[in-house]
Design an enzyme around this catalytic site. Sequence first.
Site: not given
Ligand code: GUN
Length: 295
Positions: A53, A97, A120
């Site tokens: 990311k 995350q 998100d």
């Molecule tokens: N863990 C797995 N997929 C995601 C996501 O799309 N966003 C976040 N913040 N954590 C995740």
Amino acid sequence: MSAKIIDGKQIAAEIREELKAEVAALKEKGIVPGLGVILVGEDPASKSYVSAKEKACKNIGIFSDDNRLPAETTQDELLAVVERMNQDPKINGILVQLPLPKHIDEAAILLAINPDKDVDGFHPMNVGKMMVGEEAFLPCTPHGVVQMLARSGAETSGAHVVVVGRSNIVGKPVANMLLQKKDGANATVTLCHTGTKDLGYHTRQADIIIAASGWPNTVTADMVKEGAVVIDVGVNRVEDPSRERGYRLVGDVDFDAIKEKASMITPVPGGVGPMTITMLLFNTVDSAKKAGGLV
Ligand code: GUN
């Protein structure tokens, strides 16, 4: 019939080029989109997602504020980092995350994020707005799936979509997004899960199958109608001694057999995966435009 492979890398690259141009135009107006990223602990999969990311942000010109916190971080300490980002005008999007260590209440953390920075799309305010069809930040993986369907010419309006898996991150939101009375949606949606009695009975009726169960081979060729479109959201590690790292990645569907029956199918890796980060970048740019009063 051998299915057309929907190339997620290609679609993601197209969208990232569009975003790169938008970021450059925003910079001319003095706006630099910023993403705050928080990773708690040392989970290897989460670390690699977060690094990807951060790299993707830099590639298109988004500023990223990276925070790696130890696994022992308390809930109050994490809330303080979120609050600092809520107040920071340079930060347009906040990404915590998931999953978080067990001692932290995930729902409390998601609720603490300013909904206007919730790129998100996990805050209940955005989930609720999405559900009633209002403008909202859409969660990245399901938003990526919807974009892939649209950009590969799969007709969703009037189609029967069968979603396999009811997670808050993929299954529930993608079902909701596709049933909205909107362009690129307007589908009849069936949502299947571990309580579903005869999964194949449902999937065989699907014009579009979205597999998000988290298990390899959840959907096999006998469960797919000839000509169906199959989107595989799964990323599972299976042991493979022939590979140097000892495993390979597979999705939730039996790709090799189903590609002989489907009209279009996404591969794993290289399908939905590259779209998730792309839609995160999309939401961050969108948030910066909103903060700058441009939309
Ligand atoms: N863990 C797995 N997929 C995601 C996501 O799309 N966003 C976040 N913040 N954590 C995740």
